[in-house]
Design a protein around this motif. Structure first.
Motif, PDB file in Angstrom:
ATOM      1  N   VAL A 156      56.824   1.999  -9.101  1.00  0.00           N
ATOM      2  CA  VAL A 156      57.160   0.578  -9.279  1.00  0.00           C
ATOM      3  C   VAL A 156      57.066  -0.169  -7.953  1.00  0.00           C
ATOM      4  O   VAL A 156      56.478  -1.265  -7.864  1.00  0.00           O
ATOM      5  N   ALA A 157      57.645   0.411  -6.886  1.00  0.00           N
ATOM      6  CA  ALA A 157      57.650  -0.273  -5.578  1.00  0.00           C
ATOM      7  C   ALA A 157      56.242  -0.451  -5.032  1.00  0.00           C
ATOM      8  O   ALA A 157      55.876  -1.532  -4.544  1.00  0.00           O
ATOM      9  N   VAL A 158      55.433   0.593  -5.092  1.00  0.00           N
ATOM     10  CA  VAL A 158      54.076   0.495  -4.567  1.00  0.00           C
ATOM     11  C   VAL A 158      53.242  -0.472  -5.409  1.00  0.00           C
ATOM     12  O   VAL A 158      52.403  -1.214  -4.877  1.00  0.00           O
ATOM     13  N   THR A 159      53.467  -0.496  -6.724  1.00  0.00           N
ATOM     14  CA  THR A 159      52.735  -1.438  -7.582  1.00  0.00           C
ATOM     15  C   THR A 159      53.091  -2.878  -7.239  1.00  0.00           C
ATOM     16  O   THR A 159      52.217  -3.759  -7.186  1.00  0.00           O
ATOM     17  N   ILE A 160      54.372  -3.136  -6.979  1.00  0.00           N
ATOM     18  CA  ILE A 160      54.773  -4.493  -6.595  1.00  0.00           C
ATOM     19  C   ILE A 160      54.152  -4.877  -5.258  1.00  0.00           C
ATOM     20  O   ILE A 160      53.667  -6.009  -5.076  1.00  0.00           O
ATOM     21  N   ALA A 161      54.159  -3.956  -4.298  1.00  0.00           N
ATOM     22  CA  ALA A 161      53.537  -4.242  -2.998  1.00  0.00           C
ATOM     23  C   ALA A 161      52.040  -4.487  -3.150  1.00  0.00           C
ATOM     24  O   ALA A 161      51.458  -5.344  -2.464  1.00  0.00           O
ATOM     25  N   TRP A 162      51.421  -3.777  -4.060  1.00  0.00           N
ATOM     26  CA  TRP A 162      49.993  -3.970  -4.306  1.00  0.00           C
ATOM     27  C   TRP A 162      49.732  -5.351  -4.914  1.00  0.00           C
ATOM     28  O   TRP A 162      48.811  -6.069  -4.534  1.00  0.00           O
ATOM     29  N   ILE A 163      50.575  -5.734  -5.884  1.00  0.00           N
ATOM     30  CA  ILE A 163      50.413  -7.044  -6.512  1.00  0.00           C
ATOM     31  C   ILE A 163      50.632  -8.174  -5.501  1.00  0.00           C
ATOM     32  O   ILE A 163      49.922  -9.197  -5.501  1.00  0.00           O
ATOM     33  N   SER A 177      51.926   4.359   0.370  1.00  0.00           N
ATOM     34  CA  SER A 177      51.997   4.839  -1.008  1.00  0.00           C
ATOM     35  C   SER A 177      53.287   5.574  -1.315  1.00  0.00           C
ATOM     36  O   SER A 177      53.541   5.913  -2.472  1.00  0.00           O
ATOM     37  N   LEU A 178      54.113   5.862  -0.294  1.00  0.00           N
ATOM     38  CA  LEU A 178      55.416   6.483  -0.497  1.00  0.00           C
ATOM     39  C   LEU A 178      56.495   5.572   0.083  1.00  0.00           C
ATOM     40  O   LEU A 178      56.339   5.023   1.178  1.00  0.00           O
ATOM     41  N   THR A 179      57.591   5.453  -0.655  1.00  0.00           N
ATOM     42  CA  THR A 179      58.678   4.567  -0.220  1.00  0.00           C
ATOM     43  C   THR A 179      59.597   5.294   0.760  1.00  0.00           C
ATOM     44  O   THR A 179      60.764   5.568   0.462  1.00  0.00           O
ATOM     45  N   GLY A 180      59.071   5.626   1.928  1.00  0.00           N
ATOM     46  CA  GLY A 180      59.879   6.263   2.962  1.00  0.00           C
ATOM     47  C   GLY A 180      60.514   5.234   3.880  1.00  0.00           C
ATOM     48  O   GLY A 180      60.363   4.023   3.720  1.00  0.00           O
ATOM     49  N   ILE A 196      62.824  -4.491   0.201  1.00  0.00           N
ATOM     50  CA  ILE A 196      64.044  -4.029  -0.488  1.00  0.00           C
ATOM     51  C   ILE A 196      63.705  -2.919  -1.471  1.00  0.00           C
ATOM     52  O   ILE A 196      64.425  -1.910  -1.574  1.00  0.00           O
ATOM     53  N   PHE A 197      62.617  -3.063  -2.204  1.00  0.00           N
ATOM     54  CA  PHE A 197      62.206  -2.026  -3.153  1.00  0.00           C
ATOM     55  C   PHE A 197      61.895  -0.724  -2.418  1.00  0.00           C
ATOM     56  O   PHE A 197      62.237   0.365  -2.897  1.00  0.00           O
ATOM     57  N   TYR A 198      61.271  -0.831  -1.248  1.00  0.00           N
ATOM     58  CA  TYR A 198      60.953   0.372  -0.478  1.00  0.00           C
ATOM     59  C   TYR A 198      62.222   1.046   0.046  1.00  0.00           C
ATOM     60  O   TYR A 198      62.326   2.274   0.064  1.00  0.00           O
TER      61      TYR A 198
END
Length: 245
Positions: A156-163, A177-180, A196-198
């Motif tokens: 979800v987080a990576v998809t939002i960042a992509w959008i 690609s990883l929420t580290g 925040i999502f990350y």
């Protein structure tokens, strides 16, 4: 005026057992009514009485005719039932044969019962795990669910960042690609919402790691530190011998 009756509704004293003369006199005194006649002698004594209605015959042994199927239809149904019974017996024997073959092969079929709305795995810790080990098992199962949650949140987080255009199309283990913690701090500098999502994803992965380390430590202490590994080997050998016998 002398023949005026003071009470036209009064009943005359008539003796039914008196002779006909007395009845004639008594009827002569009658003041009128629906059955009054001017010539009482014209009506015979026998015709003055109403004859009772004849009784309907009653038969205690009378039966009601209910149409039944012919003997041919009964025989056809009986043959159909016998055929169904034979088919059920055949299926039961076939199922028993398969169960015996599975039992001889040592295959254990476990019923899928989790999750309840769409069972895909067998899960029964309360009945299949010893009480003193249920706590570890529950935590281990929680870490498995936690890992699924972490991966879903990461998607979800990576998809939002992509959008939002903050990252390029994600490639596994490259870029953001990883929420580290490092990608979270980097994204937070130019997009607070995505950052925040990350950070939430980083928190999920950190908690999952701590729980997994604790479970691994407890399992190691139980099987290695207390000699349970050797005990399990002896138990497995004993079960193998009992199965062979």
């Amino acid at each position: 005026m002398g023949s005026y009756d003071t009470n036209p509704f009064a009943e005359d004293d008539v003796n039914p057992f008196a002779d006909g003369t007395s009845r004639g006199k008594a009827s002569g005194k009658h003041g009128g009514g629906a059955f009054y006649t001017t010539n009482p002698g014209s009506v015979g004594a026998g015709s003055s009485k109403l004859s009772p209605l004849p009784h309907e015959p009653y038969d205690r042994g009378a039966t009601v005719d209910i149409p039944l199927d012919s003997s041919k239809d009964l025989k056809a149904r009986e043959k159909e039932l016998q055929a169904r019974e034979a088919e059920l017996k055949r299926r039961e024997q076939e199922l028993k044969r398969k169960e015996d073959a599975i039992s001889r092969a040592g295959i254990i079929i476990e019923e899928k019962n989790w999750p309840p709305f769409f069972p895909i795995i067998h899960h029964d810790i309360a009945n299949e795990i010893p009480i003193h080990l249920q706590r570890i098992q529950y935590v281990a199962f929680t870490t498995w669910l936690g890992l699924i949650l972490c991966l879903l949140w990461n998607i979800v987080a990576v998809t939002i960042a992509w959008i939002k255009g903050e990252v390029a199309p994600p490639i596994i283990f490259k870029g953001k690609s990883l929420t580290g913690i490092l990608p979270a701090m980097e994204v937070l500098t130019y997009n607070t919402f995505v950052g925040i999502f990350y950070f939430i994803g980083f928190g999920f992965f950190a908690l999952e790691s701590l729980l997994s380390i604790w479970v691994i430590q407890q399992v190691y202490m139980y099987f290695r530190g207390s000699g349970k590994a050797a005990e399990m080997k002896r138990e497995a050998a004993r079960r193998t011998m009992m199965s062979a016998l």
